[in-house]
Design a protein around this motif. Structure first.
Motif, PDB file in Angstrom:
ATOM      1  N   PRO A  90     -55.797 -12.526  21.756  1.00  0.00           N
ATOM      2  CA  PRO A  90     -54.523 -11.837  21.491  1.00  0.00           C
ATOM      3  C   PRO A  90     -53.731 -12.438  20.332  1.00  0.00           C
ATOM      4  O   PRO A  90     -53.116 -11.697  19.558  1.00  0.00           O
ATOM      5  N   TRP A  91     -53.728 -13.785  20.223  1.00  0.00           N
ATOM      6  CA  TRP A  91     -52.995 -14.386  19.117  1.00  0.00           C
ATOM      7  C   TRP A  91     -53.645 -14.065  17.782  1.00  0.00           C
ATOM      8  O   TRP A  91     -52.964 -13.729  16.811  1.00  0.00           O
ATOM      9  N   ASP A 138     -47.662  -3.392  20.898  1.00  0.00           N
ATOM     10  CA  ASP A 138     -48.917  -3.636  21.612  1.00  0.00           C
ATOM     11  C   ASP A 138     -49.507  -4.995  21.247  1.00  0.00           C
ATOM     12  O   ASP A 138     -49.889  -5.778  22.130  1.00  0.00           O
ATOM     13  N   VAL A 139     -49.606  -5.302  19.936  1.00  0.00           N
ATOM     14  CA  VAL A 139     -50.208  -6.581  19.548  1.00  0.00           C
ATOM     15  C   VAL A 139     -49.300  -7.745  19.945  1.00  0.00           C
ATOM     16  O   VAL A 139     -49.784  -8.823  20.331  1.00  0.00           O
ATOM     17  N   LEU A 140     -47.995  -7.533  19.871  1.00  0.00           N
ATOM     18  CA  LEU A 140     -47.057  -8.582  20.257  1.00  0.00           C
ATOM     19  C   LEU A 140     -47.112  -8.833  21.761  1.00  0.00           C
ATOM     20  O   LEU A 140     -47.164  -9.992  22.210  1.00  0.00           O
ATOM     21  N   THR A 141     -47.106  -7.767  22.553  1.00  0.00           N
ATOM     22  CA  THR A 141     -47.132  -7.922  24.007  1.00  0.00           C
ATOM     23  C   THR A 141     -48.396  -8.629  24.469  1.00  0.00           C
ATOM     24  O   THR A 141     -48.352  -9.475  25.375  1.00  0.00           O
ATOM     25  N   ARG A 142     -49.531  -8.294  23.855  1.00  0.00           N
ATOM     26  CA  ARG A 142     -50.777  -8.980  24.216  1.00  0.00           C
ATOM     27  C   ARG A 142     -50.655 -10.481  23.987  1.00  0.00           C
ATOM     28  O   ARG A 142     -51.059 -11.292  24.831  1.00  0.00           O
ATOM     29  N   ARG A 150     -44.002 -16.515  21.656  1.00  0.00           N
ATOM     30  CA  ARG A 150     -42.789 -16.750  22.425  1.00  0.00           C
ATOM     31  C   ARG A 150     -42.303 -15.439  23.039  1.00  0.00           C
ATOM     32  O   ARG A 150     -42.375 -14.370  22.398  1.00  0.00           O
ATOM     33  N   PRO A 151     -41.803 -15.466  24.275  1.00  0.00           N
ATOM     34  CA  PRO A 151     -41.512 -14.222  24.995  1.00  0.00           C
ATOM     35  C   PRO A 151     -40.269 -13.486  24.527  1.00  0.00           C
ATOM     36  O   PRO A 151     -40.068 -12.329  24.907  1.00  0.00           O
ATOM     37  N   ASP A 152     -39.439 -14.121  23.698  1.00  0.00           N
ATOM     38  CA  ASP A 152     -38.193 -13.472  23.300  1.00  0.00           C
ATOM     39  C   ASP A 152     -38.293 -12.750  21.958  1.00  0.00           C
ATOM     40  O   ASP A 152     -37.307 -12.215  21.465  1.00  0.00           O
TER      41      ASP A 152
END
Length: 220
Positions: A90-91, A138-142, A150-152
């Motif tokens: 994902p990263w 989508d790519v960020l959430t993965r 980072r979740p924020d």
């Protein structure tokens, strides 16, 4: 006049029309790439060696011409976005998405403008921007769900990065055309979850982001 004669007289006209169309597209790509989406349509017509009325017969609005001129870059960008979502890590998918985005952005000032703005009068561009925003999320959430990003971070943060990168591309395109890659990777370090620290300012809302992108299209 026979049907055969009619076909012989019409075919050159169709060919000439296609040639004018192709010249207009080629001239538009050059002008938009050099001067942005607000490039002079009169200059595009002149560079294509046609009258401005001919341009409007082929492309009734600026957005019609923009969409036709940007079609190859849009396809390249959207194909790269799809590939990013297919990368197992994902990263790495997130990194690939942003590098593809900024690489395409760096090669064309007009496409840079297109990515940075919203054009609410055009259903086609609204659809493409909605698709782009969905892919970013989508790519960020993965990457976030994998604990890598980072979740924020939000969609608005990525669009703000697009705006920042666009200004840097304008400043460095002739002196250091690959400088954008250094600053992308500096920002990627800031986006890693393990480097997260509290941020004193909340992210822009979706409404604020949309209005800001529209403002860029209407500002002088």
């Amino acid at each position: 006049m026979s049907i055969g004669d009619l076909e012989l007289t019409q075919t050159p006209r169709r060919r000439d029309a296609q040639e004018r169309h192709d010249r207009l597209i080629a001239a538009a790509r050059r002008e938009f790439a050099a001067r942005g989406v607000d490039a002079s349509l009169e200059r595009i017509a002149r560079d294509a060696d046609v009258a401005i009325g001919t341009l409007y017969r082929h492309f009734p609005t600026r957005m019609d011409l923009l969409m036709s001129a940007f079609e190859p870059r849009l396809r390249e960008f959207l194909d790269g976005s799809t590939k990013a979502l297919e990368i197992d890590d994902p990263w790495e998918g997130f990194v690939y998405y942003l590098e593809n985005l900024f690489r395409v952005q760096a090669g064309d000032r007009g496409f840079n403008d297109f990515l940075s703005r919203r054009f609410p009068g055009s259903a086609d561009t609204e659809r493409i921007h909605d698709q782009m925003c969905e892919q970013i999320e989508d790519v960020l959430t993965r990457a976030q769900e994998a604990g890598e990003a980072r979740p924020d971070i939000t969609l608005a943060d990525i669009v703000n990065l697009i705006w920042s990168n666009g200004r840097m591309i304008d400043a460095t395109s002739t002196t250091a055309p690959n400088a954008w890659r250094r600053y992308l990777y500096l920002m990627l370090d800031a986006y890693r979850a393990k480097r997260a620290h509290p941020i004193p300012e909340p992210p822009m809302t979706d409404r604020q982001l949309y209005d800001a992108m529209v403002h860029l299209s209407t500002a002088d």
